[in-house]
Design a protein around this motif. Structure first.
Motif, mmCIF file in Angstrom:
data_model
loop_
_atom_site.group_PDB
_atom_site.id
_atom_site.type_symbol
_atom_site.label_atom_id
_atom_site.label_comp_id
_atom_site.label_asym_id
_atom_site.label_seq_id
_atom_site.Cartn_x
_atom_site.Cartn_y
_atom_site.Cartn_z
ATOM 1 N N ILE A 198 0.874 -1.177 0.000
ATOM 2 C CA ILE A 198 0.000 0.000 0.000
ATOM 3 C C ILE A 198 0.908 1.223 0.000
ATOM 4 C CG2 ILE A 198 -1.979 1.123 1.082
ATOM 5 C CD1 ILE A 198 -2.419 -1.843 0.311
ATOM 6 N N MET A 199 1.052 1.874 -1.150
ATOM 7 C CA MET A 199 2.067 2.915 -1.300
ATOM 8 C C MET A 199 1.498 4.333 -1.326
ATOM 9 S SD MET A 199 4.490 0.767 -1.335
ATOM 10 C CE MET A 199 5.881 1.857 -1.579
ATOM 11 N N ASP A 200 0.168 4.477 -1.441
ATOM 12 C CA ASP A 200 -0.398 5.826 -1.518
ATOM 13 C C ASP A 200 -1.816 5.827 -0.958
ATOM 14 O OD1 ASP A 200 -2.150 4.917 -3.650
ATOM 15 O OD2 ASP A 200 -0.439 5.129 -5.004
ATOM 16 N N VAL A 201 -2.356 7.028 -0.805
ATOM 17 C CA VAL A 201 -3.677 7.189 -0.197
ATOM 18 C C VAL A 201 -4.770 6.551 -1.042
ATOM 19 C CG1 VAL A 201 -5.429 8.904 0.440
ATOM 20 C CG2 VAL A 201 -3.054 9.240 1.134
ATOM 21 N N ALA A 202 -4.662 6.671 -2.361
ATOM 22 C CA ALA A 202 -5.688 6.101 -3.237
ATOM 23 C C ALA A 202 -5.775 4.583 -3.064
ATOM 24 C CB ALA A 202 -5.393 6.456 -4.688
ATOM 25 N N THR A 203 -4.630 3.920 -2.952
ATOM 26 C CA THR A 203 -4.622 2.469 -2.752
ATOM 27 C C THR A 203 -5.158 2.114 -1.376
ATOM 28 O OG1 THR A 203 -2.656 2.370 -4.169
ATOM 29 C CG2 THR A 203 -3.192 0.400 -2.911
ATOM 30 N N LEU A 204 -4.793 2.925 -0.373
ATOM 31 C CA LEU A 204 -5.313 2.693 0.974
ATOM 32 C C LEU A 204 -6.827 2.859 1.003
ATOM 33 C CD1 LEU A 204 -4.899 2.262 4.010
ATOM 34 C CD2 LEU A 204 -4.402 4.703 4.221
ATOM 35 N N TYR A 205 -7.338 3.845 0.269
ATOM 36 C CA TYR A 205 -8.771 4.103 0.210
ATOM 37 C C TYR A 205 -9.527 2.883 -0.336
ATOM 38 C CZ TYR A 205 -13.108 6.569 -1.006
ATOM 39 O OH TYR A 205 -14.414 6.972 -1.114
ATOM 40 N N ALA A 206 -8.927 2.195 -1.284
ATOM 41 C CA ALA A 206 -9.581 1.050 -1.926
ATOM 42 C C ALA A 206 -9.308 -0.268 -1.210
ATOM 43 C CB ALA A 206 -9.108 0.950 -3.377
ATOM 44 N N LEU A 207 -8.576 -0.226 -0.091
ATOM 45 C CA LEU A 207 -8.153 -1.442 0.597
ATOM 46 C C LEU A 207 -9.355 -2.220 1.123
ATOM 47 C CD1 LEU A 207 -5.580 -2.950 1.599
ATOM 48 C CD2 LEU A 207 -5.765 -1.620 3.704
ATOM 49 N N ASP A 208 -9.332 -3.524 0.933
ATOM 50 C CA ASP A 208 -10.361 -4.397 1.463
ATOM 51 C C ASP A 208 -10.350 -4.347 2.994
ATOM 52 O OD1 ASP A 208 -12.282 -6.813 1.086
ATOM 53 O OD2 ASP A 208 -10.784 -7.528 2.511
ATOM 54 N N LYS A 210 -11.055 -6.531 5.283
ATOM 55 C CA LYS A 210 -10.395 -7.666 5.938
ATOM 56 C C LYS A 210 -8.883 -7.539 5.860
ATOM 57 C CE LYS A 210 -14.086 -11.099 5.438
ATOM 58 N NZ LYS A 210 -14.455 -12.427 4.858
ATOM 59 N N GLN A 211 -8.376 -7.052 4.710
ATOM 60 C CA GLN A 211 -6.936 -6.872 4.575
ATOM 61 C C GLN A 211 -6.451 -5.766 5.513
ATOM 62 O OE1 GLN A 211 -5.591 -6.035 0.589
ATOM 63 N NE2 GLN A 211 -3.414 -6.147 1.146
ATOM 64 N N ALA A 212 -7.250 -4.725 5.642
ATOM 65 C CA ALA A 212 -6.888 -3.649 6.566
ATOM 66 C C ALA A 212 -6.812 -4.166 7.991
ATOM 67 C CB ALA A 212 -7.904 -2.518 6.472
ATOM 68 N N ARG A 213 -7.763 -5.008 8.365
ATOM 69 C CA ARG A 213 -7.746 -5.594 9.709
ATOM 70 C C ARG A 213 -6.473 -6.414 9.916
ATOM 71 N NH1 ARG A 213 -12.283 -8.500 13.209
ATOM 72 N NH2 ARG A 213 -13.684 -7.133 12.045
ATOM 73 N N ALA A 214 -6.053 -7.146 8.898
ATOM 74 C CA ALA A 214 -4.849 -7.975 9.008
ATOM 75 C C ALA A 214 -3.594 -7.113 9.127
ATOM 76 C CB ALA A 214 -4.738 -8.897 7.796
ATOM 77 N N ILE A 215 -3.521 -6.009 8.360
ATOM 78 C CA ILE A 215 -2.337 -5.153 8.397
ATOM 79 C C ILE A 215 -2.225 -4.456 9.749
ATOM 80 C CG2 ILE A 215 -1.252 -3.094 7.402
ATOM 81 C CD1 ILE A 215 -2.523 -3.925 4.713
ATOM 82 N N TRP A 216 -3.330 -3.941 10.252
ATOM 83 C CA TRP A 216 -3.314 -3.262 11.557
ATOM 84 C C TRP A 216 -3.158 -4.250 12.703
ATOM 85 C CZ3 TRP A 216 -4.810 0.208 7.910
ATOM 86 C CH2 TRP A 216 -4.666 1.569 8.193
ATOM 87 N N GLY A 217 -3.586 -5.496 12.447
ATOM 88 C CA GLY A 217 -3.549 -6.498 13.505
ATOM 89 C C GLY A 217 -4.729 -6.406 14.448
ATOM 90 N N SER A 218 -5.765 -5.661 14.045
ATOM 91 C CA SER A 218 -6.956 -5.525 14.880
ATOM 92 C C SER A 218 -8.084 -4.948 14.041
ATOM 93 C CB SER A 218 -6.689 -4.605 16.078
ATOM 94 O OG SER A 218 -6.587 -3.260 15.654
ATOM 95 N N VAL A 219 -9.268 -4.873 14.644
ATOM 96 C CA VAL A 219 -10.427 -4.319 13.955
ATOM 97 C C VAL A 219 -10.258 -2.820 13.696
ATOM 98 C CG1 VAL A 219 -11.719 -3.764 16.059
ATOM 99 C CG2 VAL A 219 -12.962 -4.363 13.963
ATOM 100 N N THR A 220 -9.288 -2.198 14.336
ATOM 101 C CA THR A 220 -9.031 -0.767 14.116
ATOM 102 C C THR A 220 -8.778 -0.479 12.640
ATOM 103 O OG1 THR A 220 -8.114 -0.503 16.332
ATOM 104 C CG2 THR A 220 -7.522 1.177 14.709
ATOM 105 N N GLY A 221 -8.062 -1.361 11.947
ATOM 106 C CA GLY A 221 -7.772 -1.152 10.532
ATOM 107 C C GLY A 221 -9.028 -1.126 9.685
ATOM 108 N N GLU A 222 -9.943 -2.047 9.972
ATOM 109 C CA GLU A 222 -11.214 -2.078 9.236
ATOM 110 C C GLU A 222 -12.011 -0.803 9.499
ATOM 111 O OE1 GLU A 222 -15.396 -4.612 9.167
ATOM 112 O OE2 GLU A 222 -13.561 -5.562 9.930
ATOM 113 N N ARG A 223 -12.072 -0.401 10.760
ATOM 114 C CA ARG A 223 -12.812 0.822 11.101
ATOM 115 C C ARG A 223 -12.199 2.032 10.395
ATOM 116 N NH1 ARG A 223 -12.844 -1.037 17.159
ATOM 117 N NH2 ARG A 223 -14.895 -2.006 17.354
ATOM 118 N N PHE A 224 -10.862 2.065 10.342
ATOM 119 C CA PHE A 224 -10.173 3.214 9.747
ATOM 120 C C PHE A 224 -10.520 3.362 8.270
ATOM 121 C CE2 PHE A 224 -6.697 5.192 7.480
ATOM 122 C CZ PHE A 224 -6.432 6.312 8.240
ATOM 123 N N VAL A 225 -10.391 2.294 7.473
ATOM 124 C CA VAL A 225 -10.630 2.426 6.034
ATOM 125 C C VAL A 225 -12.108 2.671 5.743
ATOM 126 C CG1 VAL A 225 -8.596 1.097 5.365
ATOM 127 C CG2 VAL A 225 -10.765 -0.087 5.683
#
Length: 406
Positions: A198-208, A210-225
């Motif tokens: 994930i190299m830029d904001v546009a890619t982060l915006y489109a992040l799945d 579940k993948q966000a949850r895995a990267i953050w290591g918690s549900v915080t990632g899912e909530r964030f995206v």
């Protein structure tokens, strides 16, 4: 629309200009303390145009901005202005949440959610602060479906900006931002995102999600995206975990005895806050940063208490374990906080002794609040009295007026 977020521009420097009218329209740097080559914690709009920013030291600031004027931060004055700003905003729209000394958000409901209406409310809010508080205090306002997007919108133009973000103009409108420009994305989190491709904001915006949850290591990632995309997200209420104070030692306090006395003073302040905010502490930890040994910490669980004398006795036991290295900074933390309503006294405690302790602490608190800081003190004060000990504005914490009198 659901959130209006406002951010005071160059708050500490603007307060300095408001208090001292001769500084209006002049470059000002606000310092952590009135000491040689102290770092700036804020710079006025005029100083920022010359490249002065948070962390710039005095000598560098003078090179970047000849004629800059420096003032030490006055925490009590800034808190007074903070409350004046809240009162001004309340004449336009009720403040829903205070995030820091210079950032707050309001809820938009019903017809207020119409974009044209919401932006007019934002303009009225900016005018109210300038008119009712001081012309030096400019603010930037953002309007969006979520707090995260509203905060980003407020930051798109400073000073005095007024912007909005809706899903139909995203992510293009924020694609130019670096990922760590987003609130909640630290440098370390940015590295984790980049490691995941994930190299830029546009890619982060489109992040799945579940993948966000895995990267953050918690549900915080899912909530964030989800919040970044403008979705309504329910964030759990945070629970108060500790009361802590720390201080970088000044030259006169950089001795073993000076550091000990600073630590005791910090603990006295923390204990007074503990009582005022209605908690008992179940642990005490004492930390020291040393020139040779780095960071050292001792502490542990204690019987739930509000008693300053008991805490100071415990502090002295911990302090005796520290090696006699050159100290640079001290901190104390009271943890395991228990609300007074949930406190159950020890069945073996002597009621009369507990009452005497409680009455003594209450009497000391009342006298200091009435007659001023250190009217009654527990033992010797440090060699160098540092202003605002235990009463400094920190990220996520705004001191009460009582903090300045304890």
């Amino acid at each position: 629309m659901s959130t209006l977020f406002f951010d005071m521009n160059s708050f500490y420097a603007s307060v300095a200009q408001a208090v001292e009218p001769a500084l209006m329209d002049r470059p000002v740097g606000v310092l952590t303390t009135d000491a040689p080559n102290a770092a700036c914690i804020a710079a006025s709009i005029e100083a920022k145009r010359c490249g002065v920013k948070m962390g710039t030291r005095q000598d560098e600031a003078r090179q970047l901005c000849p004629g800059i004027v420096f003032r030490p931060v006055k925490h009590d004055v800034c808190v007074t202005f903070h409350h004046a700003i809240l009162r001004a905003v309340d004449t336009v729209l009720p403040v829903d949440r205070v995030w820091s000394i210079d950032e707050c958000s309001c809820r938009l409901t019903g017809s207020q959610q119409d974009l044209t209406t919401a932006l007019e409310i934002g303009r009225n809010l900016q005018r109210a602060i300038l008119r009712l508080v001081h012309p030096a205090l400019r603010s930037s306002v953002g309007v969006a479906p979520t707090r995260l997007l509203a905060k980003l919108a407020a930051g798109l133009e400073k000073p005095g900006g007024l912007h909005w973000l809706l899903p139909e103009i995203l992510p293009d409108r924020i694609a130019h931002l670096a990922m760590d420009d987003l609130p909640g994305v630290s440098g370390r989190m940015r590295a984790r995102l980049e490691a995941a491709g994930i190299m830029d904001v546009a890619t982060l915006y489109a992040l799945d999600a579940k993948q966000a949850r895995a990267i953050w290591g918690s549900v915080t990632g899912e909530r964030f995206v989800r919040e970044l995309r403008g979705e309504d997200v329910e964030w759990p209420q945070t629970k108060r975990g500790m009361i802590g104070h720390g201080q970088v030692l000044t030259a006169r306090n950089k001795t073993v005895e000076g550091a000990r006395l600073v630590g005791r003073r910090l603990l006295v302040k923390a204990a007074a806050r503990l009582r005022r905010e209605g908690f008992y502490a179940g642990s005490l930890h004492v930390g020291v940063k040393c020139a040779r040994a780095g960071h050292l910490s001792y502490g542990g669980e204690i019987g739930f208490t509000q008693d300053t004398i008991f805490l100071l006795e415990t502090f002295d036991r911990y302090w005796a374990r520290f090696p006699r290295y050159w100290p640079l900074a001290v901190n104390v933390n009271l943890g395991g906080l228990l609300p007074e309503a949930e406190y159950m006294p020890d069945i073996f405690a002597v009621p009369e002794a507990m009452a005497r302790s409680r009455n003594l602490n209450a009497a000391v608190d009342r006298l200091n609040q009435r007659f001023g800081q250190d009217t009654i003190r527990y033992g010797q004060l440090p060699p160098h009295h540092v202003p605002y000990t235990g009463a400094k504005i920190a990220f996520g914490r705004i001191p009460d007026f009582e903090d300045f009198r304890e």
